[in-house]
Design an enzyme around this catalytic site. Structure first.
Site, mmCIF file in Angstrom:
data_model
loop_
_atom_site.group_PDB
_atom_site.id
_atom_site.type_symbol
_atom_site.label_atom_id
_atom_site.label_comp_id
_atom_site.label_asym_id
_atom_site.label_seq_id
_atom_site.Cartn_x
_atom_site.Cartn_y
_atom_site.Cartn_z
ATOM 1 N N ARG B 246 0.878 -1.220 -0.125
ATOM 2 C CA ARG B 246 0.081 0.110 -0.096
ATOM 3 C C ARG B 246 0.880 1.067 0.013
ATOM 4 N NH1 ARG B 246 -2.686 1.064 5.623
ATOM 5 N NH2 ARG B 246 -1.235 2.662 5.502
ATOM 6 N N HIS B 250 -4.018 4.446 4.403
ATOM 7 C CA HIS B 250 -5.302 3.590 4.347
ATOM 8 C C HIS B 250 -6.341 4.194 3.785
ATOM 9 C CE1 HIS B 250 -8.499 0.829 5.509
ATOM 10 N NE2 HIS B 250 -8.915 1.732 6.148
ATOM 11 N N TYR B 259 2.723 5.425 12.155
ATOM 12 C CA TYR B 259 2.968 3.791 12.331
ATOM 13 C C TYR B 259 4.000 3.155 11.455
ATOM 14 C CZ TYR B 259 -0.850 3.335 8.883
ATOM 15 O OH TYR B 259 -1.797 3.311 7.923
HETATM 16 C C1 LIG Z 1 -15.822 -5.922 10.474
HETATM 17 C C2 LIG Z 1 -15.160 -4.770 10.555
HETATM 18 N N1 LIG Z 1 -14.227 -4.347 11.383
HETATM 19 C C3 LIG Z 1 -13.472 -3.291 11.556
HETATM 20 C C4 LIG Z 1 -13.364 -2.733 10.354
HETATM 21 C C5 LIG Z 1 -12.592 -1.059 10.207
HETATM 22 N N2 LIG Z 1 -11.605 -1.315 9.223
HETATM 23 C C6 LIG Z 1 -11.960 -0.791 7.857
HETATM 24 S S1 LIG Z 1 -10.775 -1.114 6.743
HETATM 25 C C7 LIG Z 1 -9.835 -1.810 7.821
HETATM 26 C C8 LIG Z 1 -8.671 -2.631 7.221
HETATM 27 C C9 LIG Z 1 -8.529 -3.437 6.587
HETATM 28 O O1 LIG Z 1 -7.476 -4.158 6.158
HETATM 29 P P1 LIG Z 1 -7.371 -5.057 4.784
HETATM 30 O O2 LIG Z 1 -8.376 -6.196 4.856
HETATM 31 O O3 LIG Z 1 -5.769 -5.465 4.992
HETATM 32 O O4 LIG Z 1 -7.592 -4.098 3.611
HETATM 33 P P2 LIG Z 1 -6.720 -2.885 3.138
HETATM 34 O O5 LIG Z 1 -7.354 -1.844 3.862
HETATM 35 O O6 LIG Z 1 -5.494 -3.082 3.403
HETATM 36 O O7 LIG Z 1 -7.128 -2.817 1.694
HETATM 37 C C10 LIG Z 1 -10.302 -2.050 9.166
HETATM 38 C C11 LIG Z 1 -10.099 -2.540 10.383
HETATM 39 C C12 LIG Z 1 -14.454 -2.723 9.245
HETATM 40 N N3 LIG Z 1 -14.690 -2.045 8.264
HETATM 41 N N4 LIG Z 1 -15.119 -3.915 9.402
#
Ligand SMILES: Cc1ncc(C[n+]2csc(CCOP(=O)(O)OP(=O)(O)O)c2C)c(N)n1
Ligand SMILES: [Mg+2]
Lengths: 329, 347
Positions: B246, B250, B259
Site C-alpha cells: 500500500r 489507508h 506507524y
Molecule cells: C468488520 C469490520 N471490522 C473493522 C473494520 C474497520 N476497518 C476498515 S478497513 C480496515 C483494515 C482492513 O485491512 P485489509 O483487509 O488488509 O484491507 P486494506 O485496507 O489493506 O485494503 C479496518 C480494520 C471494518 N470496516 N469492518
C-alpha cells in the site's frame, strides 16, 4: 478542577486503572502503535508494553471471545471495538456468553469485562458504520450498559466499569471525543445506575440518551426564549435505569420527552416512556413523547445524515408539543 | 511466489507473457487512470467535496491484472473498497463511482443494469460470503459466470472469510478469492494478522492456493486467468494471494507516518507496478516518452470529464432519506417521509 478533553479523560481512566491493578489490560484493533482510531489509547503501549496493550488481527468475535476467556482466568480486559457497528460480529459472544456465563455457572465464574463501543452518526461514514445500537445492549440481562456524555463521567464511569464484576457495555459517542469539561483530580468513580440532572426546571423533563443529552441541554436554553423551563436528565446508565431520579423529576414537571439518536421503535425511549407511565401515570399531564433517529439505515449524503438524527431544533419542537404549544413554522 | 516480470522490465528466464501489446497498453491505461483518480479524489476530499477515499496506489497491477481475466458480460465482481479500476473496466462508469462518493443522487450514481458488480463493501469480509452465494445462484440458474471477490489480508482474519472459503470449497463454487496482501490493515502489520502464509489456507479448504508478486501485472493476470478457467470448468474456487504494497494512506482519514517503520515506504516505492510495466513495454520496444505522454494526456482528459460529470450530477433529494428502505414502505415509513417533506417545504 482542570478542563480536559473527553478522550483524554478516558485515557486517564485506562492509565490509572492499569497502574493501580496489574490485571487490567487493553485489547483491540489498532489500539497500540496507532493509539486507537480515536486516540483514546495513545501512549499506553509505550507505558505498559504489548502484553497489556494488545493489537489484534481484525476479528471482532475472537477479540471479545478471548477477552471473556481472559476475564475468566482472573484478568480484567478492556476491549476497544473500532465502532459499535462492528461489535455485531461479536454479538454472539457478548449476548450468549459474556452476559450469561455467570448465571449459567451459578456465580462460580465471573466475567469482569469492559467493551468500549464508539458509535453515532455525523461523520459521513454511511449505513454500516454510523449507528449506535444502544437498545441492542441495553435490553440484555446480565450486561450493564452506560453512555457517558461529559469528560468527568467518561472517566468516572470507565473506572467504575473496570472495577465492577459484570460485563459492561461502555458506549462512547464519537462526536463527544473532542468536547471539554472539568475532571476532578482525585481517584473517583461515577456510579453505574445513576442518572444526572443536568438542568433543573419545572415545565417538562427531557431525558437524553448519550449525545442527545447534550443536545437536550442546548434545546433547554432555547426553550427559555419560549418561556418553557425544561429539566434535563442525562440518562447515563441505560441498564440499569435510574427510575427514582426520573420519577422525582416527572412528578414535579408532569411532562416528559425522551430523546435518543437510535431508532425510536423498540428504542431506549420506548422503555423509559413505558416504565414511567407504569410508575407515575397519575402525575402525567400529557403523553410522554419519544424522539429518535429516522427509521432508515444511516444515509451517506451529509445533508440526509443530518436530517436523519435529532437536532436541537427537533428537540425544541417536540418539547413544545409536550407542553401543549403549537409550533411556529 | 510466482513472478514473471523482473524489476528491469525483462521476463524471468523461461517466463512467458499471456498479454499481447494491446492488452499491455490497456492495462497500463487502467493503472494510470487509477493513480490519477486517487490524486484527484484525495484533492477533492481535502476540499470537502468528496467522502472518504481509499487509494489503490501501489496495488494497480493486482487489481487490473485480476480484473482483466474476467468477462464483464458474464462474470461478477464482489469488491471491497480499493478496486476502483476493476469496477470501471467491468462497466461501472467512473463518473457514477465518483458521484456516489460525493453523495450525489442515488438514481444518478447507481450501478447500471447489466453491470455485474456488487456495491462497495466496507463491512470487512462480508462480501466473500455473498460471492459464494452469488456464484452458487448463477450455477443453479444455469448462468455461466464466475465471481471474483476481493479482500485484504486484514479482512482475512475475520471469521466471515473462513466460513466463506470453507463453504465455497465444499460446494465447489465458481469463486476466485483475491486476497490483496498489501502488508497493512490501517496500522496493523501483516505479521499481526497471521503467523502463517495466507495462500496456504486454501489447502485446508480443499482448493488451489497460489501466491503471486502482486506488482507484476503478468503474473497476476496468469494466476487469475487460470483460476477463472478452473472455476468456469466447474473445478471450484481458487485463493490468489497478491503480495503487494500500500503506497498511500489507508484512507483520507489516516496518517501512516504515525506507524510506518522508517524506510518502509521508500523501499516499497521501488516496487511500484507502474514503472515496472512501463519498463516491460520499453523492453518490448513498444514504449517511449511520446507514447507515455499521449496516454497520460488521454487518461487525464477522461478523469477530468468524469469528475466534472460527477460534480454536475443532481444532489440527493430529501425523500432519498426514506426511499429504498422497503420495496413496499410500511405506514410508519410513509408517514415519516411525508413529515420530512412538509418540514423541508416550510421555509
Ligand atoms: C468488520 C469490520 N471490522 C473493522 C473494520 C474497520 N476497518 C476498515 S478497513 C480496515 C483494515 C482492513 O485491512 P485489509 O483487509 O488488509 O484491507 P486494506 O485496507 O489493506 O485494503 C479496518 C480494520 C471494518 N470496516 N469492518
Ligand atoms: Mg491490507
Amino acid at each position: 478542577m482542570p478542563e480536559k478533553l473527553f478522550r483524554v479523560a478516558l485515557r486517564e481512566a485506562l492509565k490509572e486503572e492499569m497502574e493501580r491493578d496489574d490485571r487490567v489490560f487493553c485489547i483491540g484493533e489498532d489500539i497500540g502503535l496507532f493509539g486507537g482510531s480515536y486516540r483514546v489509547t495513545e501512549g499506553l503501549l509505550d507505558q505498559f508494553g504489548p502484553m497489556r496493550v494488545v493489537d489484534t488481527p481484525i476479528a471482532e468475535e475472537v477479540i471479545v471471545g478471548s477477552a471473556i476467556g481472559a476475564a475468566i482466568s482472573g484478568l480484567r480486559p478492556v476491549v476497544e471495538i473500532m465502532t459499535i457497528n462492528f461489535s455485531l460480529l461479536a454479538y454472539d459472544q457478548i449476548v450468549q456468553n459474556a452476559a450469561k456465563i455467570r448465571y449459567m455457572f451459578g456465580g462460580e465464574v465471573t466475567v469482569p469485562l469492559v467493551v468500549r463501543l464508539p458509535g453515532g452518526a455525523g461523520h459521513q461514514l454511511s449505513s454500516q458504520h454510523s449507528h449506535s445500537f444502544e437498545a441492542l445492549y441495553a435490553m440484555i440481562p446480565g450486561l450493564l450498559t452506560v453512555a457517558p456524555t461529559t469528560p468527568e463521567d467518561a472517566k468516572g464511569l470507565l473506572k467504575a466499569a473496570i472495577r465492577t464484576e459484570n460485563p459492561v457495555m461502555f458506549l462512547e459517542s464519537m462526536s463527544l471525543y473532542n468536547t471539554r469539561g472539568e475532571v476532578p483530580d482525585d481517584d473517583y468513580e461515577t456510579p453505574i445506575g445513576k442518572a444526572a440532572v443536568r438542568r433543573v426546571g419545572r415545565d417538562l423533563t427531557i431525558v437524553g440518551v448519550s449525545r442527545q443529552a447534550v443536545l437536550a441541554g442546548l434545546a433547554a436554553q432555547r426553550l427559555e426564549d419560549e418561556d418553557v423551563d425544561a429539566e434535563v436528565i442525562d440518562l447515563r446508565s441505560l441498564r440499569p435505569i435510574d427510575w427514582s431520579t426520573l420519577i422525582d423529576s416527572v412528578q414535579k414537571t408532569n411532562r416528559c420527552l425522551v430523546v435518543e439518536e437510535g431508532w425510536t421503535t423498540y428504542g431506549v425511549g420506548a422503555e423509559v416512556a413505558a416504565g414511567l407511565q407504569q410508575r407515575v401515570f397519575d402525575d402525567l399531564d400529557a403523553p410522554i413523547l419519544r424522539l429518535g433517529g429516522a427509521e432508515v439505515p444511516m444515509p451517506y449524503n451529509r445533508e440526509l445524515e443530518r436530517a436523519a438524527i435529532p437536532s436541537v431544533d427537533d428537540i425544541v419542537r417536540e418539547a413544545l408539543r409536550v407542553v401543549g404549544r403549537r409550533v411556529a413554522a | 511466489m510466482r513472478r514473471l516480470l523482473q524489476p528491469d522490465g525483462s521476463l524471468v528466464e523461461g517466463g512467458c507473457s499471456r498479454l499481447g501489446p494491446e492488452q499491455l497498453v490497456e492495462a497500463l491505461r487502467w493503472m494510470l487512470l487509477s493513480r490519477l483518480v486517487d490524486a484527484r479524489a484525495t484533492a477533492l476530499q481535502r476540499q470537502g467535496r468528496f467522502g472518504t477515499h481509499s487509494p489503490v496506489k501501489g496495488q494497480e497491477a493486482s487489481v487490473v491484472g485480476s480484473a482483466m481475466a474476467l468477462d464483464p458480460a458474464v462474470d461478477w465482481i464482489a469488491p471491497s473498497y480499493r478496486e476502483l479500476p476493476a469496477l470501471v473496466r467491468h462497466g461501472y462508469p467512473l463518473e457514477r463511482i465518483l458521484g456516489r462518493s460525493m453523495g450525489r443522487s442515488p438514481a444518478a450514481t447507481r450501478i447500471p443494469d447489466g453491470v455485474n458488480v456488487l456495491p462497495n463493501q466496507v463491512a470487512l469480509a462480508t462480501q466473500l460470503q455473498h460471492a459464494v452465494g452469488l456464484a452458487w445462484g448463477l450455477r443453479l440458474q444455469g448462468r455461466p459466470g464466475v465471481v471474483m471477490a476481493y479482500f485484504g489480508e486484514g479482512a482475512a482474519s475475520e471469521g466471515d472469510s473462513h466460513e466463506a472459503m470453507n463453504l465455497a470449497g465444499v460446494r465447489r463454487a465458481p469463486v476466485v478469492f483475491l486476497l490483496m496482501n498489501n502488508q497493512w490493515a490501517i496500522s496493523t502489520s501483516r505479521e499481526v494478522q497471521s503467523a502463517g502464509q495466507f495462500f496456504r489456507r486454501a489447502e485446508g479448504y480443499g482448493f488451489a492456493g497460489v501466491q503471486v508478486d502482486g506488482n507484476d501485472l503478468l503474473a497476476v493476470f496468469e494466476a487469475a486467468t487460470d483460476a477463472v478457467a478452473r472455476a468456469r470448468a466447474g473445478e471450484g474456487p481458487t485463493l490468489i494471494e497478491c503480495v503487494t504494497y500500500r503506497l498511500s494512506f489507508h484512507n483520507t482519514t489516516d496518517n501512516p507516518r504515525r506507524y510506518l517503520p522508517p524506510g518502509w515506504l521508500e523501499r516499497a516505492e521501488c516496487e511500484d507496478p507502474i514503472p515496472r510495466l512501463e519498463a516491460h513495454l520499453a523492453w518490448l520496444g513498444l514504449w517511449d516518452q511520446g507514447a507515455r505522454a499521449a496516454l497520460e494526456a488521454e487518461v487525464a482528459e477522461e478523469v477530468e470529464a468524469a469528475v466534472q460529470a460527477a460534480l454536475a450530477m443532481p444532489p440527493s433529494r430529501p425523500e432519498d432519506l426514506f426511499d429504498q428502505v422497503y420495496a413496499l414502505p410500511p405506514e410508519r415509513v410513509r408517514r415519516q417521509r411525508q413529515e420530512l417533506l412538509q418540514h423541508v417545504q416550510e421555509p
